[in-house]
Design a protein around this motif. Structure first.
Motif, PDB file in Angstrom:
ATOM      1  N   UNK A 128     -40.545  10.572 -43.812  1.00 51.14           N
ATOM      2  CA  UNK A 128     -40.121  11.961 -43.607  1.00 51.14           C
ATOM      3  C   UNK A 128     -38.959  12.345 -44.504  1.00 51.14           C
ATOM      4  N   UNK A 129     -38.726  11.549 -45.555  1.00 56.10           N
ATOM      5  CA  UNK A 129     -37.627  11.815 -46.481  1.00 56.10           C
ATOM      6  C   UNK A 129     -38.138  11.607 -47.896  1.00 56.10           C
ATOM      7  N   UNK A 130     -37.897  12.585 -48.775  1.00 58.71           N
ATOM      8  CA  UNK A 130     -38.402  12.502 -50.148  1.00 58.71           C
ATOM      9  C   UNK A 130     -37.304  12.921 -51.116  1.00 58.71           C
ATOM     10  N   UNK A 131     -37.176  12.175 -52.209  1.00 56.72           N
ATOM     11  CA  UNK A 131     -36.166  12.435 -53.234  1.00 56.72           C
ATOM     12  C   UNK A 131     -36.826  12.451 -54.610  1.00 56.72           C
ATOM     13  N   UNK A 132     -36.100  12.942 -55.609  1.00 57.47           N
ATOM     14  CA  UNK A 132     -36.641  12.958 -56.972  1.00 57.47           C
ATOM     15  C   UNK A 132     -35.718  12.234 -57.950  1.00 57.47           C
ATOM     16  N   UNK A 133     -34.882  11.320 -57.424  1.00 57.78           N
ATOM     17  CA  UNK A 133     -33.913  10.632 -58.271  1.00 57.78           C
ATOM     18  C   UNK A 133     -33.808   9.173 -57.832  1.00 57.78           C
ATOM     19  N   UNK A 134     -34.004   8.250 -58.765  1.00 56.64           N
ATOM     20  CA  UNK A 134     -34.000   6.824 -58.421  1.00 56.64           C
ATOM     21  C   UNK A 134     -32.658   6.348 -57.884  1.00 56.64           C
ATOM     22  N   UNK A 135     -31.574   6.831 -58.471  1.00 51.95           N
ATOM     23  CA  UNK A 135     -30.263   6.429 -58.000  1.00 51.95           C
ATOM     24  C   UNK A 135     -30.017   6.851 -56.559  1.00 51.95           C
ATOM     25  N   UNK A 136     -30.451   8.065 -56.211  1.00 55.32           N
ATOM     26  CA  UNK A 136     -30.297   8.538 -54.837  1.00 55.32           C
ATOM     27  C   UNK A 136     -31.191   7.752 -53.876  1.00 55.32           C
ATOM     28  N   UNK A 137     -32.371   7.345 -54.356  1.00 51.35           N
ATOM     29  CA  UNK A 137     -33.247   6.544 -53.506  1.00 51.35           C
ATOM     30  C   UNK A 137     -32.601   5.204 -53.162  1.00 51.35           C
ATOM     31  N   UNK A 138     -31.925   4.604 -54.130  1.00 50.16           N
ATOM     32  CA  UNK A 138     -31.213   3.349 -53.868  1.00 50.16           C
ATOM     33  C   UNK A 138     -30.106   3.588 -52.854  1.00 50.16           C
ATOM     34  N   UNK A 139     -29.347   4.669 -53.007  1.00 52.08           N
ATOM     35  CA  UNK A 139     -28.268   4.971 -52.058  1.00 52.08           C
ATOM     36  C   UNK A 139     -28.828   5.173 -50.657  1.00 52.08           C
ATOM     37  N   UNK A 140     -29.963   5.864 -50.564  1.00 50.73           N
ATOM     38  CA  UNK A 140     -30.569   6.090 -49.250  1.00 50.73           C
ATOM     39  C   UNK A 140     -31.011   4.775 -48.618  1.00 50.73           C
ATOM     40  N   UNK A 141     -31.552   3.868 -49.439  1.00 50.74           N
ATOM     41  CA  UNK A 141     -31.964   2.565 -48.910  1.00 50.74           C
ATOM     42  C   UNK A 141     -30.757   1.764 -48.437  1.00 50.74           C
ATOM     43  N   UNK A 142     -29.658   1.808 -49.188  1.00 56.29           N
ATOM     44  CA  UNK A 142     -28.442   1.094 -48.786  1.00 56.29           C
ATOM     45  C   UNK A 142     -27.954   1.599 -47.425  1.00 56.29           C
ATOM     46  N   UNK A 143     -28.126   2.896 -47.179  1.00 56.76           N
ATOM     47  CA  UNK A 143     -27.706   3.473 -45.900  1.00 56.76           C
ATOM     48  C   UNK A 143     -28.672   3.160 -44.759  1.00 56.76           C
ATOM     49  N   UNK A 144     -29.750   2.424 -45.052  1.00 59.07           N
ATOM     50  CA  UNK A 144     -30.680   2.032 -44.014  1.00 59.07           C
ATOM     51  C   UNK A 144     -31.694   3.085 -43.633  1.00 59.07           C
ATOM     52  N   UNK A 145     -31.921   4.061 -44.535  1.00 63.45           N
ATOM     53  CA  UNK A 145     -32.834   5.157 -44.213  1.00 63.45           C
ATOM     54  C   UNK A 145     -34.297   4.793 -44.409  1.00 63.45           C
ATOM     55  N   UNK A 194     -38.264   1.472 -56.507  1.00 70.47           N
ATOM     56  CA  UNK A 194     -37.516   1.968 -57.656  1.00 70.47           C
ATOM     57  C   UNK A 194     -37.594   0.989 -58.825  1.00 70.47           C
ATOM     58  N   UNK A 195     -37.284   1.450 -60.045  1.00 68.24           N
ATOM     59  CA  UNK A 195     -37.163   0.514 -61.159  1.00 68.24           C
ATOM     60  C   UNK A 195     -36.067  -0.509 -60.868  1.00 68.24           C
ATOM     61  N   UNK A 196     -36.314  -1.761 -61.191  1.00 68.87           N
ATOM     62  CA  UNK A 196     -35.414  -2.849 -60.816  1.00 68.87           C
ATOM     63  C   UNK A 196     -33.959  -2.651 -61.235  1.00 68.87           C
ATOM     64  N   UNK A 197     -33.667  -2.139 -62.449  1.00 66.52           N
ATOM     65  CA  UNK A 197     -32.252  -2.016 -62.836  1.00 66.52           C
ATOM     66  C   UNK A 197     -31.422  -1.160 -61.881  1.00 66.52           C
ATOM     67  N   UNK A 198     -32.039  -0.176 -61.237  1.00 64.27           N
ATOM     68  CA  UNK A 198     -31.289   0.694 -60.339  1.00 64.27           C
ATOM     69  C   UNK A 198     -30.785  -0.066 -59.110  1.00 64.27           C
ATOM     70  N   UNK A 199     -31.529  -1.073 -58.687  1.00 62.08           N
ATOM     71  CA  UNK A 199     -31.176  -1.798 -57.461  1.00 62.08           C
ATOM     72  C   UNK A 199     -30.496  -3.128 -57.736  1.00 62.08           C
ATOM     73  N   UNK A 200     -30.328  -3.507 -58.992  1.00 60.22           N
ATOM     74  CA  UNK A 200     -29.861  -4.856 -59.324  1.00 60.22           C
ATOM     75  C   UNK A 200     -28.497  -5.170 -58.721  1.00 60.22           C
ATOM     76  N   UNK A 201     -27.539  -4.272 -58.825  1.00 57.17           N
ATOM     77  CA  UNK A 201     -26.197  -4.537 -58.303  1.00 57.17           C
ATOM     78  C   UNK A 201     -26.218  -4.683 -56.783  1.00 57.17           C
ATOM     79  N   UNK A 202     -26.962  -3.792 -56.116  1.00 56.37           N
ATOM     80  CA  UNK A 202     -27.008  -3.842 -54.648  1.00 56.37           C
ATOM     81  C   UNK A 202     -27.743  -5.089 -54.157  1.00 56.37           C
ATOM     82  N   UNK A 203     -28.708  -5.573 -54.923  1.00 51.33           N
ATOM     83  CA  UNK A 203     -29.370  -6.824 -54.566  1.00 51.33           C
ATOM     84  C   UNK A 203     -28.417  -8.005 -54.746  1.00 51.33           C
ATOM     85  N   UNK A 204     -27.626  -7.963 -55.812  1.00 51.10           N
ATOM     86  CA  UNK A 204     -26.721  -9.068 -56.107  1.00 51.10           C
ATOM     87  C   UNK A 204     -25.629  -9.218 -55.045  1.00 51.10           C
TER      88      UNK A 204
END
Length: 299
Positions: free
Chosen positions: A221-238, A243-253
């Motif tokens: 029920x949530x849709x975005x058009x920006x990979x960076x925002x999608x990573x932020x939303x995932x970090x918040x547990x939404x 996403x492309x791997x480079x966008x999530x690399x720091x948060x995975x590390x």
């Protein structure tokens, strides 16, 4: 052959690129009335209508598109030549216009732009980012940057940055609350952070393993058009993001995100810089490509 002058051709190219007489007049440093007169004169000399004008909009006719497609690179080459002559042949000058997606622009900023600006201080690097795939020749760009699969076949493509892959990620709190999917089909029972493509359509998540390919119409029920925002939303547990791997690399590390379905995300050909095969390659573009190759080899 129709007797036309260079200033009228420049005026047409400016209006066609900006789709606005006001913005084109500001860019050219002339009045709107003078610009309009130049366009009428050019159309009369050519005997064709190049622009459709209304009180609210400007559109390019089919004849205008044909002229712009050939004219834009010629004007760019002329400007490059005049800049080189005025500032000396041994120092690059002028403007280099690149149209890139967000991921490509991020790579350039990290790995190529600093060295390019330091080595060629007289070059204005105009880096435009947008999701839609544009006609780089018609819109006055020297080159574009997109994933290899999106590069038009009539272009010269220069791969860089290595292979890429999309990955599914979620926060530890989300995984604890909703579990970890074992297969892409399991995502139907999860909350997904969906992505809207530049065309306006939702992106179907594509997975592959051992020759098996699966496309998932991710529920959510949530849709975005920006990979960076999608990573932020995932970090918040939404929910789960794809996403492309480079966008999530720091948060995975650092543990803010966890990788899901790792065996279902094989690499594929990554980014390419591309330019028209029928035109002279500007010296500034050659210099940028050389720096990009240096960065690839050093990385």
């Amino acid at each position: 052959m129709p007797d036309v002058n260079l200033s009228d051709l420049r005026a047409f190219a400016a209006v066609a690129r900006h789709r606005s007489f006001r913005r084109a007049a500001d860019a050219q440093g002339i009045s709107r009335s003078a610009l309009s007169h130049a366009l009428r004169s050019l159309e009369q000399r050519l005997g064709v209508r190049l622009l459709h004008r209304t009180t609210r909009s400007v559109a390019v006719t089919e004849a205008g598109e044909q002229l712009l497609r050939r004219l834009a690179p010629m004007l760019r080459e002329l400007d490059d030549m005049l800049e080189a002559i005025s500032h000396g042949m041994h120092e690059l000058a002028g403007t280099l216009r690149i149209n890139a997606n967000e991921g490509g622009a991020r790579w350039l900023l990290r790995h190529a732009v600093p060295a390019f600006l330091e080595r060629h201080p007289r070059v204005l690097l105009d880096l435009v980012t947008e999701g839609r795939l544009v006609d780089i020749v018609a819109e006055g760009f020297d080159a574009g940057v997109r994933l290899a699969e999106s590069v038009p076949q009539d272009m010269v493509a220069v791969p860089f940055g290595g292979k890429a892959r999309f990955i599914a990620v979620a926060s530890p709190a989300y995984v604890e609350a909703f579990g970890r999917p074992a297969t892409p089909q399991d995502l139907q029972n999860h909350r997904c952070i969906r992505q809207r493509l530049p065309s306006g359509k939702p992106y179907r998540w594509e997975f592959s393993r051992d020759g098996q390919e699966i496309a998932v119409d991710a529920p959510g029920t949530f849709i975005l058009d920006n990979n960076g925002l999608m990573v932020e939303a995932a970090i918040q547990g939404l929910g789960v993001a794809y996403v492309p791997e480079p966008y999530a690399r720091d948060a995975l590390a650092d543990g803010r995100l966890q990788l899901l379905l790792p065996g279902w995300s094989p690499p594929f050909p990554g980014l390419c810089l591309y330019y028209a095969s029928h035109r002279h390659v500007p010296p500034a573009l050659k210099a940028l490509i050389a720096i990009m190759r240096e960065a690839d080899h050093s990385g």
